[in-house]
Design a protein around this motif. Structure first.
Motif, mmCIF file in Angstrom:
data_model
loop_
_atom_site.group_PDB
_atom_site.id
_atom_site.type_symbol
_atom_site.label_atom_id
_atom_site.label_comp_id
_atom_site.label_asym_id
_atom_site.label_seq_id
_atom_site.Cartn_x
_atom_site.Cartn_y
_atom_site.Cartn_z
ATOM 1 N N SER A 160 0.805 -1.226 0.000
ATOM 2 C CA SER A 160 0.000 0.000 0.000
ATOM 3 C C SER A 160 0.834 1.271 0.000
ATOM 4 N N HIS A 161 1.976 1.271 0.683
ATOM 5 C CA HIS A 161 2.785 2.485 0.741
ATOM 6 C C HIS A 161 3.885 2.442 -0.309
ATOM 7 N N HIS A 162 4.306 3.627 -0.743
ATOM 8 C CA HIS A 162 5.250 3.709 -1.857
ATOM 9 C C HIS A 162 6.677 3.345 -1.458
ATOM 10 N N THR A 163 7.104 3.755 -0.281
ATOM 11 C CA THR A 163 8.463 3.478 0.186
ATOM 12 C C THR A 163 8.426 3.019 1.630
ATOM 13 N N GLY A 164 9.524 2.425 2.060
ATOM 14 C CA GLY A 164 9.601 1.989 3.451
ATOM 15 C C GLY A 164 10.979 1.463 3.801
ATOM 16 N N LYS B 169 16.752 -13.044 19.283
ATOM 17 C CA LYS B 169 17.680 -13.988 19.912
ATOM 18 C C LYS B 169 18.803 -14.355 18.943
ATOM 19 N N ASN B 170 20.052 -14.166 19.382
ATOM 20 C CA ASN B 170 21.227 -14.503 18.565
ATOM 21 C C ASN B 170 21.100 -13.932 17.152
ATOM 22 N N SER B 171 20.701 -12.690 17.078
ATOM 23 C CA SER B 171 20.430 -12.073 15.782
ATOM 24 C C SER B 171 21.445 -10.977 15.468
ATOM 25 N N LYS B 172 21.375 -10.485 14.245
ATOM 26 C CA LYS B 172 22.252 -9.415 13.789
ATOM 27 C C LYS B 172 21.406 -8.304 13.175
ATOM 28 N N HIS B 173 21.850 -7.076 13.407
ATOM 29 C CA HIS B 173 21.155 -5.905 12.910
ATOM 30 C C HIS B 173 20.992 -5.997 11.391
ATOM 31 N N ALA B 174 19.812 -5.729 10.867
ATOM 32 C CA ALA B 174 19.558 -5.826 9.429
ATOM 33 C C ALA B 174 18.594 -4.731 8.997
ATOM 34 N N ILE B 175 18.960 -3.998 7.935
ATOM 35 C CA ILE B 175 18.127 -2.912 7.424
ATOM 36 C C ILE B 175 17.993 -3.035 5.909
ATOM 37 N N THR B 176 16.754 -3.003 5.424
ATOM 38 C CA THR B 176 16.457 -3.028 3.996
ATOM 39 C C THR B 176 15.531 -1.870 3.659
ATOM 40 N N HIS B 177 15.880 -1.098 2.642
ATOM 41 C CA HIS B 177 15.018 -0.019 2.166
ATOM 42 C C HIS B 177 14.309 -0.488 0.891
ATOM 43 N N PHE B 178 13.051 -0.101 0.715
ATOM 44 C CA PHE B 178 12.337 -0.515 -0.493
ATOM 45 C C PHE B 178 11.481 0.607 -1.050
ATOM 46 N N ALA B 179 11.215 0.494 -2.352
ATOM 47 C CA ALA B 179 10.321 1.434 -3.032
ATOM 48 C C ALA B 179 9.519 0.650 -4.061
ATOM 49 N N VAL B 180 8.212 0.855 -4.074
ATOM 50 C CA VAL B 180 7.359 0.180 -5.054
ATOM 51 C C VAL B 180 7.482 0.898 -6.391
ATOM 52 N N ILE B 181 7.795 0.150 -7.442
ATOM 53 C CA ILE B 181 7.926 0.774 -8.761
ATOM 54 C C ILE B 181 6.804 0.375 -9.718
ATOM 55 N N GLU C 250 11.929 -2.060 -5.797
ATOM 56 C CA GLU C 250 13.377 -1.881 -5.797
ATOM 57 C C GLU C 250 13.818 -1.882 -4.343
ATOM 58 N N LEU C 251 14.850 -2.665 -4.043
ATOM 59 C CA LEU C 251 15.320 -2.777 -2.674
ATOM 60 C C LEU C 251 16.786 -2.397 -2.596
ATOM 61 N N GLN C 252 17.159 -1.733 -1.533
ATOM 62 C CA GLN C 252 18.559 -1.384 -1.322
ATOM 63 C C GLN C 252 18.987 -1.883 0.051
ATOM 64 N N ARG D 190 14.894 -11.710 1.351
ATOM 65 C CA ARG D 190 13.856 -12.747 1.362
ATOM 66 C C ARG D 190 13.173 -12.827 2.729
ATOM 67 N N VAL D 191 13.957 -12.761 3.795
ATOM 68 C CA VAL D 191 13.407 -12.830 5.157
ATOM 69 C C VAL D 191 12.616 -11.570 5.482
ATOM 70 N N HIS D 192 13.161 -10.407 5.132
ATOM 71 C CA HIS D 192 12.474 -9.151 5.444
ATOM 72 C C HIS D 192 11.152 -9.007 4.695
ATOM 73 N N MET D 193 11.124 -9.393 3.420
ATOM 74 C CA MET D 193 9.877 -9.268 2.669
ATOM 75 C C MET D 193 8.816 -10.232 3.178
ATOM 76 N N LYS D 194 9.240 -11.416 3.586
ATOM 77 C CA LYS D 194 8.280 -12.338 4.198
ATOM 78 C C LYS D 194 7.767 -11.761 5.511
ATOM 79 N N TYR D 195 8.650 -11.128 6.260
ATOM 80 C CA TYR D 195 8.305 -10.565 7.569
ATOM 81 C C TYR D 195 7.206 -9.513 7.459
ATOM 82 N N ILE D 196 7.220 -8.710 6.377
ATOM 83 C CA ILE D 196 6.182 -7.664 6.229
ATOM 84 C C ILE D 196 4.982 -8.177 5.429
#
Length: 314
Positions: free
Chosen positions: A188-192, A213-225, A235-237, A247-253
């Protein structure tokens, strides 16, 4: 070894306060962060004395303490010979220090259990002859990876100077890495920005999940094109580069990648796509020697273009 690990010296780590109380074998496997290694393999290393805690050998069930200094002396691989193979490579750029290739979907990056040949490394050894040796004989030249069933751009180092420079750029998050993905659902939103830590799935060590738990910091930026009914083209950066991060982040949202065999939907409503619909479309970095800023991009592969054609015709 993961370049983001805090090291006192080669193959050494310091246990943080948050990590205290974990079994040694489980903790070490988490630090290695590589599906090529199994818990059984780690336990064998500990039993053989290849792993020490504060310079003392311990058992696999040893519980870590904060500030423990853990060292691993990896035994030499069973075979030191990784054969050069005359496999075609799509080379976008090459000089005496670095090479940038466009990897095809279905090609493994480096040799591992079950994939001793036909990898990017086998092809690079034939094409380049010389590659950096920092990552050892199994992964010469490799400073980062993209998944087997992801296509697109990746860089490799042809000497140790280049390897150290590119690794540091990755660690400092200054490398530009952009991807195009086709995902389920109409976003629904254009960027995130997805800011969610990733760790190994406790139920299936070949998979990763968003977890504290036993995790590592992870950041993904996205924009719907583009929006295509029940699907979206994004598009993901990457700001960080964790295993299976996109793959994990997109499943998460709630928007898993089309065709993803591990994190996607069981059936993609009649769509036929082998592997996840994900392509590394751009990569940029500072040249290790000239310090010139380099940026490369590539077109979507034929299979993703055909998938888009299917979706647009609906």
């Amino acid at each position: 070894m993961n370049s983001d690990i805090e090291k006192d010296e080669q193959y050494g780590w310091v246990v943080s306060q948050e990590e205290a109380g974990e079994r040694l074998d489980k903790w070490l496997l988490q630090q290695l962060d590589d599906p090529a290694y199994s818990r059984t393999q780690v336990q064998e290393w500990i039993k053989s004395g290849a792993v020490t805690v504060n310079q003392i050998t311990v058992k696999s069930n040893y519980k870590t303490n904060a500030s423990d200094q853990i060292e691993l002396e990896l035994p030499e691989p069973e075979s030191l010979e990784i054969e050069a193979e005359d496999i075609p490579l799509d080379v976008l750029y090459e000089d005496a220090d670095v090479i940038v290739i466009n990897k095809i979907r279905g090609m493994v990056v480096h040799p591992a259990v079950g994939h001793r040949s036909g990898t990017v490394v086998n092809a690079l050894l034939h094409h380049c002859k010389d590659l950096s040796g920092i990552n050892g004989v199994m992964r010469p030249g490799i400073v980062h990876r993209i998944d087997k069933d992801t296509s697109g751009l990746m860089m490799a180092a042809k000497n140790d100077l280049a390897h150290l420079s590119l690794t540091n750029q990755l660690k400092e998050h200054t490398v530009i890495r952009k991807y195009i993905a086709i995902v389920h659902g109409n976003i629904s939103h254009h960027t995130g920005t997805i800011d969610a830590p990733i760790g190994r799935d406790q139920a299936d060590r070949k998979k990763f999940v968003v977890t504290d738990k036993n995790s590592k910091h992870a950041i993904t930026h996205f924009a719907v094109i583009e929006r295509l009914g029940d699907y979206s083209v994004v598009e993901l950066q990457l700001e960080t580069g964790r295993t299976h991060q996109i793959r994990v982040h997109m499943k998460y949202i709630g928007h898993p990648l089309v065709g993803d065999p591990q994190y996607g939907l069981a059936k993609a409503k009649g769509l036929q796509f082998k592997g996840q619909a994900l392509h590394a479309v751009a990569i940029g970095f500072v040249h290790p020697r000239s310090e010139e800023k380099l940026l490369f991009d590539s077109e979507l592969p034929a299979d993703m273009k055909y998938l888009l054609q299917q979706l647009r015709s609906r």
